[in-house]
Enzyme design. Structure first.
Site, PDB file in Angstrom:
ATOM      1  N   ASN A  64       0.826  -1.211   0.000  1.00  0.00           N
ATOM      2  CA  ASN A  64       0.000   0.000   0.000  1.00  0.00           C
ATOM      3  C   ASN A  64       0.862   1.263   0.000  1.00  0.00           C
ATOM      4  O   ASN A  64       0.452   2.307  -0.520  1.00  0.00           O
ATOM      5  CB  ASN A  64      -0.920  -0.002   1.229  1.00  0.00           C
ATOM      6  CG  ASN A  64      -1.894  -1.176   1.210  1.00  0.00           C
ATOM      7  OD1 ASN A  64      -2.174  -1.740   0.159  1.00  0.00           O
ATOM      8  ND2 ASN A  64      -2.405  -1.547   2.372  1.00  0.00           N
ATOM      9  N   ASN A 122      -0.029  -1.509  -7.001  1.00  0.00           N
ATOM     10  CA  ASN A 122      -0.321  -2.488  -5.951  1.00  0.00           C
ATOM     11  C   ASN A 122      -1.797  -2.462  -5.602  1.00  0.00           C
ATOM     12  O   ASN A 122      -2.371  -1.395  -5.362  1.00  0.00           O
ATOM     13  CB  ASN A 122       0.478  -2.145  -4.683  1.00  0.00           C
ATOM     14  CG  ASN A 122       0.150  -3.060  -3.514  1.00  0.00           C
ATOM     15  OD1 ASN A 122       0.512  -4.229  -3.535  1.00  0.00           O
ATOM     16  ND2 ASN A 122      -0.544  -2.546  -2.516  1.00  0.00           N
ATOM     17  N   GLU A 123      -2.423  -3.630  -5.596  1.00  0.00           N
ATOM     18  CA  GLU A 123      -3.814  -3.803  -5.120  1.00  0.00           C
ATOM     19  C   GLU A 123      -4.730  -2.659  -5.549  1.00  0.00           C
ATOM     20  O   GLU A 123      -5.423  -2.050  -4.719  1.00  0.00           O
ATOM     21  CB  GLU A 123      -3.827  -3.976  -3.595  1.00  0.00           C
ATOM     22  CG  GLU A 123      -3.146  -5.251  -3.159  1.00  0.00           C
ATOM     23  CD  GLU A 123      -3.346  -5.620  -1.683  1.00  0.00           C
ATOM     24  OE1 GLU A 123      -3.847  -4.783  -0.913  1.00  0.00           O
ATOM     25  OE2 GLU A 123      -3.007  -6.765  -1.320  1.00  0.00           O
ATOM     26  N   TYR A 182      -4.067 -13.609   2.375  1.00  0.00           N
ATOM     27  CA  TYR A 182      -3.649 -13.829   3.767  1.00  0.00           C
ATOM     28  C   TYR A 182      -4.728 -14.653   4.463  1.00  0.00           C
ATOM     29  O   TYR A 182      -5.909 -14.513   4.160  1.00  0.00           O
ATOM     30  CB  TYR A 182      -3.495 -12.493   4.503  1.00  0.00           C
ATOM     31  CG  TYR A 182      -2.416 -11.603   3.924  1.00  0.00           C
ATOM     32  CD1 TYR A 182      -1.088 -11.766   4.294  1.00  0.00           C
ATOM     33  CD2 TYR A 182      -2.736 -10.594   3.011  1.00  0.00           C
ATOM     34  CE1 TYR A 182      -0.094 -10.947   3.770  1.00  0.00           C
ATOM     35  CE2 TYR A 182      -1.747  -9.773   2.482  1.00  0.00           C
ATOM     36  CZ  TYR A 182      -0.430  -9.959   2.865  1.00  0.00           C
ATOM     37  OH  TYR A 182       0.549  -9.145   2.337  1.00  0.00           O
ATOM     38  N   GLU A 195       2.011 -11.624  -2.718  1.00  0.00           N
ATOM     39  CA  GLU A 195       1.792 -11.422  -1.272  1.00  0.00           C
ATOM     40  C   GLU A 195       1.038 -12.628  -0.750  1.00  0.00           C
ATOM     41  O   GLU A 195      -0.070 -12.913  -1.213  1.00  0.00           O
ATOM     42  CB  GLU A 195       0.983 -10.156  -0.983  1.00  0.00           C
ATOM     43  CG  GLU A 195       1.783  -8.886  -1.124  1.00  0.00           C
ATOM     44  CD  GLU A 195       1.025  -7.655  -0.622  1.00  0.00           C
ATOM     45  OE1 GLU A 195       0.256  -7.768   0.364  1.00  0.00           O
ATOM     46  OE2 GLU A 195       1.204  -6.588  -1.223  1.00  0.00           O
TER      47      GLU A 195
HETATM   48  O1  AHR Z   1       1.617  -6.801   3.336  1.00  0.00           O
HETATM   49  C1  AHR Z   1       0.787  -5.887   3.993  1.00  0.00           C
HETATM   50  C2  AHR Z   1      -0.208  -5.215   3.059  1.00  0.00           C
HETATM   51  O2  AHR Z   1      -1.135  -6.146   2.608  1.00  0.00           O
HETATM   52  C3  AHR Z   1       0.346  -4.629   1.797  1.00  0.00           C
HETATM   53  O3  AHR Z   1       0.832  -3.338   1.969  1.00  0.00           O
HETATM   54  C4  AHR Z   1      -0.835  -4.605   0.891  1.00  0.00           C
HETATM   55  O4  AHR Z   1      -0.491  -4.714  -0.452  1.00  0.00           O
HETATM   56  C5  AHR Z   1      -1.701  -5.735   1.390  1.00  0.00           C
HETATM   57  O5  AHR Z   1      -2.997  -5.350   1.588  1.00  0.00           O
END
Ligand code: AHR
Length: 503
Positions: free
Chosen positions: A75, A175-176, A247, A295
């Site tokens: 982020n 990113n994202e 995650y 990630e």
């Molecule tokens: O890795 C932590 C955060 O997770 C990163 O900054 C982002 O890309 C994701 O949401």
């Protein structure tokens, strides 16, 4: 009397998925929390080198043999002005860092990171800011990093002390960008258009680069997989990879379900592959797009603590998950999942590397130490290079809250032809019983078991600390090879690495 839990598998050197791209053992350093400041960089630390990098941390990173490291976010990158981080340190600006609500001192920037990565023997995967910035910023950055000289930005790099170009090959286009939390969040059409135009210009500056387009921020995003389909509709011919992020956490303390979450990851990968191949078909393209799972990890332990962090502090302890033993088992299964998809997943970055949801932890001014998840990552990175084999597996199964038919045995194998070594990675997901494994390896004539490494612990919630490492592997596993069959008892809830070498 309870019945023994038994699993069978056949491993044949001819049943190949693909050569493993070593970059699946990549990682990630973001300007976030204590990843950089107090993590890789701490000038006052007793192990710091002349550039302020902690030698103790570098040693642990080197031990992991991390081949590629994503930088500077995350982020963070979506609000980052890379120019703030180059040139004389005393002139660098402090900025409000809006993604994580901290203050960024910019003591470390592009050149310092490239220098550090070189010492860690890792390539850099650089991300450009497509949040607040765009094509202009990206072309300047790549000119600064990769152009040999004779232009404003490349000569500025030289003036900053870096005569030779950094030759960064792999670049992430933002990113994202699908996430509403992202600075400069975009619709898939907005992002697809910006990504293709940025890709075009970056390749004009350096035709040798590889580009990663942003996929969804997780499989749970509302636009997944429509986001991928639309973004690739714009960018298919201009990028080399699409990214995946995911995650997991055990918030309900339901370990059988938690350990099955790698099945969700498997499904995620399969869906992204299908989406890429749909766009390939639609475009009548000959090109096959690969995946960058840039990630991935467990992330939930630190969520409550993070809500209490004072805004606008410098390098606070953010996202400092302390991992327990069961997290290491899921991380092992996530690594196994990448090996199962070695034909399409060519890069993956454990997020992250130091202090921030990381295998390596440090104390400011003090020790560094290995978290539980360090070990499966280490074993996969060191022993998982070669050809990923397709095993034929027959395992007893269970049902969990979210999944049916979860095999107790989760496994992948890698054959290193050059070294004449075969490594079997296996998780026993059963929480009470050992799993008796019989593995047919008759095609590997003349091999013997070199060692059977096991990561096990009676307490699923056991953690390591700076003072004591209670979760660590031993090589007292009982794998034996007779007449082409390996017999091994995989302890209840365990990560196993069975290594065969040519006798
Ligand atoms: O890795 C932590 C955060 O997770 C990163 O900054 C982002 O890309 C994701 O949401």
């Amino acid at each position: 009397m309870t019945q023994q839990l038994k699993a069978k598998m056949i491993l044949d050197k001819e049943f190949r998925i693909s050569e493993v791209d070593k970059r699946i053992y990549g990682s990630f350093i973001e300007h976030l929390g204590r990843a950089v400041y107090g993590g890789i960089y701490e000038p006052g630390h007793h192990t710091a080198d002349e550039n302020g990098f902690r030698r103790d941390v570098l040693d642990l990173v080197t031990e992991l043999q991390v081949p590629i490291i994503r930088y500077p976010g995350g982020n963070f990158v979506s609000g980052y002005n890379w120019e703030d981080g180059v040139g004389p340190k005393e002139q660098r600006k402090r900025r409000l860092e809006l993604a994580w609500r901290t203050i960024e001192t910019n003591e470390v920037g592009t050149n310092e990171f490239v220098q550090w990565a070189k010492e860690a023997n890792a390539e850099v995967m650089m991300a450009v800011n497509l949040g607040t910035r765009g094509i202009d910023d990206a072309r300047n950055l790549i000119e600064y990093c990769n152009h040999p000289g004779g232009t404003y930005w490349s000569d500025l790099r030289k003036q900053h002390g870096f005569e030779q170009p950094h030759k960064i090959k792999t670049w992430c286009l933002g990113n994202e960008m699908d996430g509403p939390w992202q600075i400069g969040h975009k619709t898939p059409v907005e992002y697809g258009r910006l990504a293709i135009e940025t890709a075009k210009v970056m390749r004009w500056v350096d035709p040798d680069i590889e580009l990663v387009a942003c996929g969804s921020s997780s499989a749970n995003m509302p636009l997944f997989p429509e986001w991928e389909a639309t973004v690739l509709d714009h960018t298919y011919d201009s990028v080399d990879y699409i990214s995946l992020h995911q995650y997991y956490g055990n918030r309900d303390n339901d370990t059988p379900n938690y350990l099955a979450l790698s099945m969700n990851m498997d499904h995620f990968i399969k869906t992204v592959i299908s989406t890429c191949d749909y766009v390939k078909a639609k475009k009548r393209s000959k090109k096959t797009l690969n995946l960058s799972f840039d990630e991935w990890n467990v992330w939930y332990h630190s969520n409550d603590a993070d809500r209490k962090i004072e805004p606008w502090s410098i390098a606070p302890p953010q996202l400092e998950d302390i991992y327990n033993f069961e997290d290491a088992l899921l991380v092992g299964s996530m690594l196994i999942t990448f090996l199962k998809h070695a034909d399409r997943v060519k890069m993956a970055c454990m997020a992250q590397l130091v202090n921030v949801i990381a295998p390596i932890m440090t104390e400011n001014g003090g020790k560094s130490w290995r978290q539980t998840i360090f070990y499966p990552y280490l074993h996969a990175s060191v022993y998982g290079r070669g050809v990923s084999l397709q095993p034929v597996v027959s395992s007893p199964k269970y049902d969990s809250k979210q999944f049916t038919d979860v095999p107790y045995l989760d496994t992948a194998s890698v054959y290193n032809e050059e070294k004449e070594e075969v490594t079997i990675f296996a998780v026993n997901r059963h929480l009470e019983e050992p799993l008796q494994l019989a593995c047919d390896v008759r095609s590997f004539e003349g091999y013997r078991v070199a060692e059977h490494i096991v990561l096990e612990h009676d307490d699923l919630k056991a953690v390591n600390t700076a003072e004591s490492e209670t979760v660590k592997p031993h090589n007292g596993g009982n794998a034996r090879l007779n007449d082409g069959i390996i017999e091994a008892a995989l302890p209840k809830a365990s990560w196993n690495v069975i290594r065969l070498v040519k006798a």
